[in-house]
Enzyme design. Structure first.
Site, PDB file in Angstrom:
ATOM      1  N   ARG A  13      -2.674   9.096  -2.846  1.00 28.28           N
ATOM      2  CA  ARG A  13      -1.328   9.079  -3.439  1.00 28.28           C
ATOM      3  C   ARG A  13      -1.299   8.196  -4.705  1.00 28.28           C
ATOM      4  NH1 ARG A  13       4.171   8.642  -1.873  1.00 28.28           N
ATOM      5  NH2 ARG A  13       3.998   8.801   0.358  1.00 28.28           N
ATOM      6  N   VAL A  19      -3.017  -0.529  -2.646  1.00 29.50           N
ATOM      7  CA  VAL A  19      -1.644  -0.124  -3.011  1.00 29.50           C
ATOM      8  C   VAL A  19      -1.441   1.320  -2.570  1.00 29.50           C
ATOM      9  CG1 VAL A  19      -0.022   0.245  -4.918  1.00 29.50           C
ATOM     10  CG2 VAL A  19      -1.760  -1.545  -5.108  1.00 29.50           C
ATOM     11  N   HIS A  20      -0.455   1.571  -1.729  1.00 27.13           N
ATOM     12  CA  HIS A  20      -0.203   2.970  -1.371  1.00 27.13           C
ATOM     13  C   HIS A  20       1.259   3.283  -1.086  1.00 27.13           C
ATOM     14  CE1 HIS A  20      -0.055   1.383   2.721  1.00 27.13           C
ATOM     15  NE2 HIS A  20       0.545   2.502   3.055  1.00 27.13           N
ATOM     16  N   ARG A  21       2.096   2.246  -0.980  1.00 21.18           N
ATOM     17  CA  ARG A  21       3.499   2.478  -0.598  1.00 21.18           C
ATOM     18  C   ARG A  21       4.232   3.319  -1.624  1.00 21.18           C
ATOM     19  NH1 ARG A  21       4.832   1.301   4.458  1.00 21.18           N
ATOM     20  NH2 ARG A  21       3.510  -0.410   5.084  1.00 21.18           N
ATOM     21  N   ASP A  46       0.170  -3.888  -0.509  1.00 21.57           N
ATOM     22  CA  ASP A  46       1.526  -3.544  -0.086  1.00 21.57           C
ATOM     23  C   ASP A  46       1.494  -2.953   1.326  1.00 21.57           C
ATOM     24  OD1 ASP A  46       0.494  -0.997  -0.528  1.00 21.57           O
ATOM     25  OD2 ASP A  46       1.904  -0.486  -2.127  1.00 21.57           O
TER      26      ASP A  46
END
Ligand code: UD1
Length: 374
Positions: free
Chosen positions: A244, A209-211, A286
């Site tokens: 992030r 997950v990074h979006r 994502d």
């Protein structure tokens, strides 16, 4: 001796290193190019940057701009200024850009203003969602490019719909498929990640997950952790964390809600992440690149977004979208995906020769001087 054709390659973020690696090798094989690699420094952590250069054998960048993080405007502006300077100095015959990051955008803008022809690898992708910064970057990059290397027939159709001439569009396939074929077996030989974390084949879920749309939206991030905690009751969830995502979890105190069945890992290198992908029961992500890699290794995938630019994988049954407003439905979608296959014997991303096709077209167009700017 004929003079080499000078190409400036602009990259800066993790997925771009993977794409550029195979094209760089093909440029080298062709023997008629001088490639000047520029690393913008958008990604700078060892595990997001150096490890990729080392594992993928990418030559040392001629320029490292060291722009680091910032708001979109600040980050892009720093890149623009530095790229303009080096393009004036190097005066290349073409600039090669990849994908949809802020590094792509800055490379496109700087080259376009200097009237240097741009070649865009991974052209024509659209999510139709302009809330994503990447969507803006894609549109600008495509409309400034002289050569648009599209990975799929859908991407070609999208570019034509936007009024781009077929003379500028080349369907070449996806360089990430080339990379999967090149590095997939190397990962088996080199990566020890499965043993290190004592994982068993097809008995864990891999999640990335990074979006921004997920990490910067508290309710979506809460929903993701709730979904993963539930999935982890059935099988372990491996979650390598982009910086992030880690800072977002800490900021809202969600790191304390991560249950025992979820194993948090630092960001991993390319060969380790491939090994984890290949052996997973299901991939939850994502990331655009990971959606395709799941398909290359024929692992079912669930995407934590409302739409995807890689629509063909949904149509083929290899990828399913999870609506995070419906946590129960998302958990069900993930668990039901385990053991499911989509349509086999299809090649939506070409045959693994996209990089060679790109280089062949570059050599023809540049030497014939038909690589005109849009
Ligand atoms: C960028 C791309 C995204 C791509 C992703 C791959 C844009 C708009 N987005 O997102 O399309 O899928 O790269 O990973 O270009 N950070 C670090 N260390 C680093 C880099 C970043 O700690 O080496 C942290 C910083 O807090 C930074 C944040 O991550 O502010 C976001 O980094 P940024 O480069 O803006 O975007 P990504 O989320 O990595």
């Amino acid at each position: 001796m004929t003079k080499a054709t000078k190409i400036v390659t602009i990259i800066g973020a993790r997925p771009q290193f993977v794409k550029a690696a195979v094209v760089s090798q093909a440029l080298n094989r062709a023997g008629m190019f001088e490639e000047i690699i520029v690393h913008t420094g958008q990604h700078y952590d060892e595990n997001l940057s150096e490890i990729f250069f080392a594992e993928l054998g990418i030559p040392e960048p001629a320029y490292h701009l060291g722009v680091g993080s910032g708001t979109h405007a600040v980050q892009t502006a720093r890149m623009l200024e530095a790229i303009e300077g080096l393009l004036i100095r190097e005066n290349p015959q073409a600039v090669l850009i990849y994908g949809d990051t802020n590094s792509t955008l800055a490379g496109a803008l700087a080259a376009a203003k200097l009237r240097i022809p741009i070649a865009h690898v991974e052209a024509g992708l659209r999510s139709q969602n302009r809330d994503m910064p990447e969507e803006i970057n894609r549109i600008v990059a495509d409309h400034l490019s002289a050569l648009l290397f599209a990975p799929t027939t859908g991407a070609v159709a999208q570019l034509q719909k936007e009024g781009i001439s077929m003379a500028n569009i080349c369907l070449v396939g996806d360089v990430m498929y080339d990379a999967a074929l090149t590095y997939g077996s190397r990962s088996d030989a080199v990566s020890r990640v499965i043993e290190t974390f004592t994982l068993r084949d097809s008995e864990y879920a891999l999640c990335t997950v990074h979006r921004a749309e997920n990490t910067d939206d508290e309710s979506r991030l809460r929903a993701i952790i709730e979904v993963l905690n539930n999935v982890a009751r059935k099988l372990p969830v491996i979650l390598p964390l982009h910086p992030r995502t880690l800072s977002a979890l800490k900021r809202i105190g969600l790191d304390r809600s991560v249950g025992e069945g979820i194993r948090l890992l630092p960001p991993l290198g390319y060969l380790d992440i491939i090994a984890l992908q290949k052996n997973a029961a299901v991939i939850i992500t994502d990331s655009g690149g990971v959606q395709k890699e799941a398909f290359f290794y024929r692992v079912p995938c669930v995407t934590l977004r409302n739409e995807t630019e890689w629509k063909e994988l949904v149509d083929l049954g290899w990828n399913r979208l999870a609506d995070l407003n419906d946590v129960t439905g998302s958990i069900r979608t993930i668990l039901e995906s385990i053991g499911r296959s989509g349509i086999q014997d299809v090649e939506p991303y070409g045959r693994g020769d996209a990089a060679d096709k790109i280089v062949q077209i570059l050599s023809q167009r540049i030497s014939a001087q038909v690589c005109v700017s849009n």
